[in-house]
Enzyme design. Structure first.
Site, mmCIF file in Angstrom:
data_model
loop_
_atom_site.group_PDB
_atom_site.id
_atom_site.type_symbol
_atom_site.label_atom_id
_atom_site.label_comp_id
_atom_site.label_asym_id
_atom_site.label_seq_id
_atom_site.Cartn_x
_atom_site.Cartn_y
_atom_site.Cartn_z
ATOM 1 N N GLU A 21 -22.666 0.077 13.900
ATOM 2 C CA GLU A 21 -21.727 1.132 14.304
ATOM 3 C C GLU A 21 -21.845 1.422 15.798
ATOM 4 O O GLU A 21 -20.873 1.783 16.452
ATOM 5 C CB GLU A 21 -21.966 2.403 13.491
ATOM 6 C CG GLU A 21 -20.872 3.440 13.716
ATOM 7 C CD GLU A 21 -21.043 4.690 12.877
ATOM 8 O OE1 GLU A 21 -22.186 5.121 12.656
ATOM 9 O OE2 GLU A 21 -20.013 5.240 12.443
ATOM 10 N N THR A 32 -14.993 6.479 8.639
ATOM 11 C CA THR A 32 -16.260 7.201 8.505
ATOM 12 C C THR A 32 -16.072 8.458 7.662
ATOM 13 O O THR A 32 -15.185 9.268 7.931
ATOM 14 C CB THR A 32 -16.769 7.585 9.916
ATOM 15 O OG1 THR A 32 -17.021 6.384 10.630
ATOM 16 C CG2 THR A 32 -18.031 8.399 9.850
ATOM 17 N N GLU A 91 -18.706 4.383 5.144
ATOM 18 C CA GLU A 91 -17.344 4.105 5.587
ATOM 19 C C GLU A 91 -16.546 3.622 4.382
ATOM 20 O O GLU A 91 -17.120 3.167 3.398
ATOM 21 C CB GLU A 91 -17.310 3.009 6.668
ATOM 22 C CG GLU A 91 -17.674 3.498 8.065
ATOM 23 C CD GLU A 91 -19.164 3.690 8.257
ATOM 24 O OE1 GLU A 91 -19.953 2.982 7.608
ATOM 25 O OE2 GLU A 91 -19.553 4.565 9.062
ATOM 26 N N CYS A 118 -17.978 14.076 12.881
ATOM 27 C CA CYS A 118 -17.555 14.196 14.281
ATOM 28 C C CYS A 118 -16.299 13.406 14.607
ATOM 29 O O CYS A 118 -15.563 13.762 15.526
ATOM 30 C CB CYS A 118 -18.668 13.768 15.222
ATOM 31 S SG CYS A 118 -20.232 13.510 14.435
ATOM 32 N N HIS A 175 -15.010 10.459 21.378
ATOM 33 C CA HIS A 175 -15.933 9.904 20.384
ATOM 34 C C HIS A 175 -17.011 9.036 21.031
ATOM 35 O O HIS A 175 -18.123 8.938 20.518
ATOM 36 C CB HIS A 175 -15.159 9.140 19.307
ATOM 37 C CG HIS A 175 -15.913 9.094 18.002
ATOM 38 N ND1 HIS A 175 -16.477 10.215 17.427
ATOM 39 C CD2 HIS A 175 -16.234 8.066 17.181
ATOM 40 C CE1 HIS A 175 -17.095 9.878 16.312
ATOM 41 N NE2 HIS A 175 -16.979 8.569 16.136
ATOM 42 N N CYS A 219 -25.407 8.336 10.214
ATOM 43 C CA CYS A 219 -24.114 8.913 10.595
ATOM 44 C C CYS A 219 -23.777 10.006 9.594
ATOM 45 O O CYS A 219 -23.661 9.749 8.404
ATOM 46 C CB CYS A 219 -23.036 7.823 10.584
ATOM 47 S SG CYS A 219 -21.362 8.478 10.710
HETATM 48 FE FE1 SF4 Z 1 -20.579 11.465 14.170
HETATM 49 FE FE2 SF4 Z 1 -19.384 9.166 14.907
HETATM 50 FE FE3 SF4 Z 1 -22.025 9.573 15.247
HETATM 51 FE FE4 SF4 Z 1 -21.035 9.238 12.806
HETATM 52 S S1 SF4 Z 1 -21.048 7.721 14.457
HETATM 53 S S2 SF4 Z 1 -22.537 10.761 13.436
HETATM 54 S S3 SF4 Z 1 -19.049 10.314 12.999
HETATM 55 S S4 SF4 Z 1 -20.365 10.650 16.269
HETATM 56 FE FE FE Z 2 -18.639 6.445 14.176
#
Ligand code: SF4
Ligand code: FE
Length: 481
Positions: free
Chosen positions: A447, A191, A257, A104, A292, A100
């Site tokens: 996640e 995050t 996180e 985003c 998301h 991650c």
């Molecule tokens: Fe982006 Fe969410 Fe994927 Fe992390 S989990 S890379 S913040 S979309």
């Molecule tokens: Fe996430």
């Protein structure tokens, strides 16, 4: 300066005076601590990509607010093409980092608050949208990272915010003074929080009139007085403290996180985007969730690419790549991974403009995409572990190989086919271990279940959004009822 360089980003993090704790100790420079460095580097990689000529079409966009070329991670999406490019960009980043990369959630949150503040002003006569536009211009012009702070601690899950024994289990307004509000609460699983310059706080659920003080949205700099970050542990994270980092699997990157506590934090009025408008909270949550949930069909698919690549490489190293059941399993992994991507792209393809002009993804397809994400990475990981064999979890450390007494045994007995020595084989296996069992599994597996909302949240939305009545009508008509 609409585009920041990777180096400037890392030095901006070092300059940030935010209160970060890792394993009980205050950390001054997040990018320089061995545990938090890989996540900072993952986010920094976004800046690196945006600066590369060949990546600019994907990683940059033209701001509709300032006219400048900006990082796409700060862009308010203006078309279906923008929505789609975001998903493609996230897959690319997943392939580059296998974790991650954290930016985003903030992007999706900005797109959400932009649209919702517009709706709020139109429907309730408030004046939030222009404030948020000013905030966006600041973020875009300085290429900053805002973290999305949504999930509250929730206390007793059977009770709404206003009925909790401890009223701070949901972020709320506890006072007003000198042209601003004072807020208290804590947000969980945030995050990239420690790698962010700003924090955007939004409600975590639909709210009723009694919960009006919990209907609050605002943004504050990460080093605001009263804000504290407590870093989340991950499996095998202390391998990063070992010399040489040979057993970490992913040598460069990771996700992160943190729990973020807000202890009577003052927010000036110009940074407040919701203050008591409880009917809008649920709509905000749903819009953010759609954005998301689609994003996961970009990032997790990119990580899936790396895992499939590593699995194909280990099959070659073992000389099993031509076995029909191995070919079949790899085909299955690809099928699952591309199905995830298809869901995200379908949701952007059916994207539409909100009244603010910002585009939103099709919410039903985004929820379907995310529900698949709660399952398929586990199946892809299972297939990867099937193909690696048990050596994945029984191989000695590369450090053992450096010991002249026992190293020769490792070199003699742990190599693969001709041309694949034990070190090459172990490094590939460590990467698979990282993604499916180690720090990387936080990003790729858990996640995938709970990030952007747990599976049940998607089921509820799918049931609500699907047009079952018209489907029934089709059935009735065809069977003559
Ligand atoms: Fe982006 Fe969410 Fe994927 Fe992390 S989990 S890379 S913040 S979309
Ligand atoms: Fe996430």
């Amino acid at each position: 300066m609409a585009l920041m360089t990777k180096e400037a980003y890392l030095s901006s993090l070092r300059k940030l005076d935010h209160r970060v704790f890792i394993q009980g100790e205050r950390v001054e420079n997040v990018p320089d601590h061995p545990i938090s460095r890989p996540p900072a580097m993952a986010l920094a990689e976004i800046y690196q990509q945006a600066g590369q000529e060949d990546m600019k079409p994907l990683f940059t966009a033209q701001s509709h607010l300032t006219g400048e070329t900006i990082n796409r991670f700060t862009h308010i999406q203006q078309s279906v093409e923008d929505l789609t490019k975001k998903i493609l960009m996230l897959r690319e980043m997943g392939r580059k980092t296998a974790c991650c990369f954290q930016r985003c959630a903030g992007l999706d949150c900005m797109n959400t608050v932009y649209a919702i503040t517009y709706d709020m002003d139109q429907e309730l006569g408030t004046r939030y949208h222009n404030r948020f536009v000013d905030f966006m211009k600041y973020i875009q012009s300085n290429d900053l990272v805002p973290a999305a702070c949504m999930t509250d601690t929730k206390g007793d899950r059977s009770l709404p915010p206003s009925e909790q024994e401890d009223p701070d289990q949901y972020m709320h307004i506890v006072g007003e003074k000198n042209g601003g509000i004072i807020v208290r609460g804590a947000k969980l699983h945030i995050t990239g929080a420690v790698n962010s310059h700003e924090l955007i706080v939004v409600p975590t659920r639909a709210l009723r009139e009694e919960d009006a003080e919990y209907a609050v949205s605002f943004a504050v700099p990460a080093d605001t007085k009263g804000v504290t970050f407590i870093y989340g542990r991950q499996p095998s994270d202390t391998r990063r403290l070992e010399d040489g980092r040979s057993d970490v699997g992913n040598l460069y990157y990771g996700g992160c996180e943190a729990m973020v506590a807000f202890d009577d934090v003052f927010v000036p009025e110009e940074r407040v985007f919701m203050k008591g408008e409880y009917p809008m909270a649920g709509r905000l949550v749903e819009l953010f969730a759609a954005h998301h949930r689609a994003s996961y069909g970009g990032c997790k698919v990119g990580v899936g690419d790396v895992l499939i690549g590593a699995t194909a490489a280990i099959a070659e190293a073992h000389g099993t790549e031509k076995a029909s059941h191995i070919k079949d399993k790899i085909a299955e992994m690809i099928h699952l991974n591309e199905t995830l991507h298809a869901g995200a792209l379908a949701s952007t393809g059916k994207g539409f403009p909100t009244p603010s002009g910002a585009y939103a993804v099709d919410p039903l397809l985004a929820n379907v995409c995310k529900l698949n994400i709660t399952r398929f990475p586990f199946e892809i990981s299972r297939l990867a572990q099937d193909i690696t064999g048990g050596i994945l979890v029984t191989m000695p450390s590369l450090k053992d190989q450096e010991n002249p007494e026992i190293g020769p045994y490792m070199k003699k007995y742990l190599g693969g086919v001709k041309g694949v020595d034990s070190e090459k084989r172990i490094r590939i296996l460590r990467l698979i271990e990282n993604i499916t069992l180690g720090t990387g599994a936080v990003s790729y597996l858990t996640e995938s279940i709970h990030g952007a909302g747990s599976p049940q949240a998607q089921k509820i939305m799918i049931t609500r959004l699907a047009d079952i009545e018209s489907a029934k009508a089709c059935a009735y008509k065809l069977c003559g009822v």
